[in-house]
Enzyme design. Structure first.
Site, PDB file in Angstrom:
ATOM      1  N   GLU A  64     106.185  34.474  74.464  1.00 50.80           N
ATOM      2  CA  GLU A  64     105.845  33.894  75.636  1.00 50.80           C
ATOM      3  C   GLU A  64     105.365  32.495  75.320  1.00 50.80           C
ATOM      4  O   GLU A  64     104.336  32.626  74.818  1.00 50.80           O
ATOM      5  CB  GLU A  64     104.948  34.593  76.820  1.00 50.80           C
ATOM      6  CG  GLU A  64     104.538  33.978  77.969  1.00 50.80           C
ATOM      7  CD  GLU A  64     105.591  33.363  78.750  1.00 50.80           C
ATOM      8  OE1 GLU A  64     105.367  31.951  79.089  1.00 50.80           O
ATOM      9  OE2 GLU A  64     106.598  33.972  79.312  1.00 50.80           O
ATOM     10  N   HIS A 124     114.077  44.292  96.940  1.00 52.35           N
ATOM     11  CA  HIS A 124     115.064  44.275  97.989  1.00 52.35           C
ATOM     12  C   HIS A 124     115.935  45.666  97.947  1.00 52.35           C
ATOM     13  O   HIS A 124     115.925  46.439  96.960  1.00 52.35           O
ATOM     14  CB  HIS A 124     115.926  43.304  97.521  1.00 52.35           C
ATOM     15  CG  HIS A 124     115.417  41.977  97.695  1.00 52.35           C
ATOM     16  ND1 HIS A 124     115.287  41.248  99.083  1.00 52.35           N
ATOM     17  CD2 HIS A 124     114.930  40.959  97.022  1.00 52.35           C
ATOM     18  CE1 HIS A 124     114.753  40.073  98.817  1.00 52.35           C
ATOM     19  NE2 HIS A 124     114.638  39.827  97.560  1.00 52.35           N
ATOM     20  N   CYS A 134      88.762  30.348 101.285  1.00 48.48           N
ATOM     21  CA  CYS A 134      88.333  29.323 100.668  1.00 48.48           C
ATOM     22  C   CYS A 134      88.699  28.815  99.231  1.00 48.48           C
ATOM     23  O   CYS A 134      88.262  27.880  98.784  1.00 48.48           O
ATOM     24  CB  CYS A 134      86.717  29.785 100.511  1.00 48.48           C
ATOM     25  SG  CYS A 134      86.208  30.617  98.889  1.00 48.48           S
ATOM     26  N   CYS A 172      85.741  36.496  99.900  1.00 48.70           N
ATOM     27  CA  CYS A 172      87.014  36.431 100.873  1.00 48.70           C
ATOM     28  C   CYS A 172      87.936  37.788 100.485  1.00 48.70           C
ATOM     29  O   CYS A 172      88.326  38.349 101.204  1.00 48.70           O
ATOM     30  CB  CYS A 172      87.907  35.201 100.657  1.00 48.70           C
ATOM     31  SG  CYS A 172      87.088  33.923 100.980  1.00 48.70           S
ATOM     32  N   CYS A 205      84.071  37.421  94.603  1.00 45.29           N
ATOM     33  CA  CYS A 205      84.722  36.980  95.757  1.00 45.29           C
ATOM     34  C   CYS A 205      84.555  37.465  96.799  1.00 45.29           C
ATOM     35  O   CYS A 205      84.961  38.489  97.001  1.00 45.29           O
ATOM     36  CB  CYS A 205      86.254  36.749  95.028  1.00 45.29           C
ATOM     37  SG  CYS A 205      87.421  36.131  95.994  1.00 45.29           S
ATOM     38  N   ARG A 243     113.613  28.533  90.810  1.00 41.68           N
ATOM     39  CA  ARG A 243     114.313  29.844  90.462  1.00 41.68           C
ATOM     40  C   ARG A 243     115.441  29.281  89.293  1.00 41.68           C
ATOM     41  O   ARG A 243     116.106  28.333  89.577  1.00 41.68           O
ATOM     42  CB  ARG A 243     115.199  30.362  91.563  1.00 41.68           C
ATOM     43  CG  ARG A 243     114.105  30.933  92.520  1.00 41.68           C
ATOM     44  CD  ARG A 243     114.796  30.956  94.219  1.00 41.68           C
ATOM     45  NE  ARG A 243     114.192  30.111  94.872  1.00 41.68           N
ATOM     46  CZ  ARG A 243     114.764  30.252  96.172  1.00 41.68           C
ATOM     47  NH1 ARG A 243     115.489  30.955  96.499  1.00 41.68           N
ATOM     48  NH2 ARG A 243     114.214  29.185  96.846  1.00 41.68           N
ATOM     49  N   SER A 280     108.187  36.627  95.641  1.00 43.60           N
ATOM     50  CA  SER A 280     107.623  37.044  96.882  1.00 43.60           C
ATOM     51  C   SER A 280     107.132  38.357  96.832  1.00 43.60           C
ATOM     52  O   SER A 280     106.715  38.906  97.801  1.00 43.60           O
ATOM     53  CB  SER A 280     109.073  36.796  98.111  1.00 43.60           C
ATOM     54  OG  SER A 280     109.191  35.356  98.001  1.00 43.60           O
ATOM     55  N   ILE A 321     118.625  34.877  86.194  1.00 42.84           N
ATOM     56  CA  ILE A 321     117.786  35.915  86.854  1.00 42.84           C
ATOM     57  C   ILE A 321     117.109  35.683  88.079  1.00 42.84           C
ATOM     58  O   ILE A 321     115.773  35.351  87.967  1.00 42.84           O
ATOM     59  CB  ILE A 321     116.863  36.865  85.892  1.00 42.84           C
ATOM     60  CG1 ILE A 321     117.951  37.298  84.645  1.00 42.84           C
ATOM     61  CG2 ILE A 321     116.578  38.230  86.517  1.00 42.84           C
ATOM     62  CD1 ILE A 321     119.123  38.085  84.982  1.00 42.84           C
ATOM     63  N   CYS A 360      83.466  31.343  94.516  1.00 42.37           N
ATOM     64  CA  CYS A 360      83.444  32.077  93.165  1.00 42.37           C
ATOM     65  C   CYS A 360      83.997  31.257  92.124  1.00 42.37           C
ATOM     66  O   CYS A 360      83.749  32.072  90.914  1.00 42.37           O
ATOM     67  CB  CYS A 360      84.491  33.375  93.799  1.00 42.37           C
ATOM     68  SG  CYS A 360      86.127  32.993  93.815  1.00 42.37           S
TER      69      CYS A 360
END
Length: 479
Positions: A33, A51, A436, A403, A401, A312, A47, A336, A441
């Site tokens: 990577e 699906h 925030c 929140c 944190c 994408r 997202s 992909i 944090c």
């Protein structure tokens, strides 16, 4: 120099799924990577929708793999302890012409084997999706749509692959690939990786990697999507994923439930020449808000707490998954885009079969460690369970944190699992993901990260080289 049976280029969800699938066999495998951490490319802007297969050409590879992946990802989520929530989806229609398109979509999806489909009427919608625009006449309901954390899925797939012997190399950019009598020599910024077989799952740069071995018919056309995250207090605004009818270029602008509670709206779908263009725009915001308010009128711009964009890797209408006969041993996994997250486990199976048919001997390991302990997240467990953890380990009660209710112990665990950046910690734990945006944090997280990794605060980054939080004169370091 170690020689590998298989080198996988690209540490997004496709590469991680392939690595985990191939780790079931007695093979030496490296996953490369280029970014600071896995999942920092295309996968970071996903997202998180699993699906059902309602919006794909029945004759396409992506349609078939979407339906297969929808089934496989549930099993993988159970094995790896990744939270997957069953929510179902609704594709809405406002007039008779659109209703007819719903019936056509239902027929196509049915031919792919998508289960449980039905057309629901106004009465059903009023009862089950009360915030939906009353002008919606009917909708196609697909109960097998689900949501998952795309980040945690990538990390958990990769961790499980590593436990089963896959060697993972981040910050390793492929510069060239040479062919040898025994396969390939992959030249990278971290050295050379001799390999008998290579799988190219490099996302937005899959065409560049393919070109290194003379494959010139793959061309990635970047398509940017802007999305907007809503405050968690609006998490009940819909009960399902809400889709408009799809367009030729995308599934449209959606109202999205997420695995962590915050609703999300978007994305746009705009072709761009810049593969690194992650800017959001006023035009994109207006387009998304107008589109979703047509479906759910009570959504307000003031609900939005974060803006982000992803790009994408479009390479035509379908996925490109193939062995290159002109370059024996080289497999391309390109283009992909959606529904790539859903299809990833099925893509991995397809790549396994392609590698087998092209000569890679796959012998099952006697022991494959297919399960991992579920990661503890305070935000995902009852208060009574959280209290029990704090009694055993007070660092669970040290909330860093506020929140998102993330403890010092969770942040330290994320670092132990490989997080080296603020985004790596955010994606694993959700720390800094609240309203925030880390104002409270971030400094504390940086301190924990610096202490755990033996680095200075000035060396801590948001997402890798060049994204430092605390600036200093780095010219001194280069001399």
């Amino acid at each position: 120099m170690k020689e590998y049976d298989l080198v996988i280029i690209g540490g997004g969800v496709s590469g991680a799924a392939i690595a985990r699938e191939m780790s079931k066999y007695r093979l030496s495998i490296a996953l490369l990577e280029k970014e600071e951490e896995l999942g920092f490319g295309v996968s970071k802007s996903n997202s998180g929708i699993i699906h059902p297969g309602t919006q794909n050409d029945p004759s396409s590879i992506k349609g078939r793999l979407c339906v297969r992946g929808n089934r496989l990802v549930r099993r993988i989520a159970r094995e790896l302890g990744v939270d997957l929530k069953e929510v179902g989806e609704l594709i809405v229609a406002f007039n008779d012409e659109e209703v007819q398109r719903l019936y056509a979509l239902k027929k196509e999806a049915g031919s792919l084997g998508v289960p449980g489909l039905k057309i629901v009427d106004r009465k059903w919608l009023a009862k089950n999706e009360p915030n939906l625009n009353p002008d919606v006449k009917k909708a196609l309901y697909a109960p097998t749509a689900a949501i998952i954390s795309p980040y945690r899925l990538v990390y958990d797939l990769a961790e499980n692959a590593a436990r089963n012997g896959v060697e993972i190399f981040a910050r390793t950019c492929v510069e060239s690939i040479g062919t040898t009598s025994n396969g390939f020599r992959v030249h990278t910024t971290s050295g050379e990786f001799p390999a008998r077989y290579v799988v190219n799952a490099a996302g937005l740069y899959a065409d560049s990697i393919a070109a290194m071995v003379g494959i010139k018919d793959i061309s990635i056309k970047p398509r940017k999507g802007e999305e907007f995250l809503l405050d968690k207090k609006r998490q009940g605004i819909t009960r399902h994923l809400i889709f408009p009818l799809p367009t030729p270029s995308s599934k449209g602008v959606l109202v999205i439930k997420t695995a962590d509670g915050n609703p999300m709206i978007g994305p746009t779908a705009d072709d761009t020449e810049d593969r690194e263009d992650l800017a959001t725009t006023n035009e994109g915001l207006a387009k998304v808000v107008d589109a979703v308010r047509k479906m759910v009128p009570s959504i307000e711009p003031d609900d939005i707490i974060a803006y982000f964009a992803g790009v994408r890797p479009v390479a035509g209408k379908d996925f490109i998954i193939r062995h290159e006969d002109s370059v024996p041993g080289f497999v391309n996994v390109a283009g992909i885009q959606s529904p790539g997250l859903t299809a990833a486990p099925a893509i991995a199976e397809m790549v396994r079969d392609i590698l087998r048919s092209s000569g890679l001997r796959t012998r099952r390991k006697l022991f494959f460690h297919g399960k991992r302990k579920r990661t503890t997240h305070l935000f995902a467990i009852p208060l009574r369970a959280a209290a029990g953890l704090i009694r055993k380990d007070p660092s669970y009660g040290d909330i860093v944190c506020r929140c998102e209710m993330i403890s010092a112990r969770e942040i330290k665990d994320a670092i132990a699992r490989g997080a080296r950046t603020l985004d790596g910690i955010k994606f694993r734990t959700r720390a800094q993901a609240g309203r925030c945006h880390g104002s409270f944090c971030t400094t504390r997280i940086m301190r924990i990260l610096a202490e755990a990794t033996g680095r200075k605060m000035t060396d801590i980054t948001k997402r890798g080289e060049g994204s430092w939080i605390v600036m200093k004169d780095r010219a001194d370091d280069a001399t």
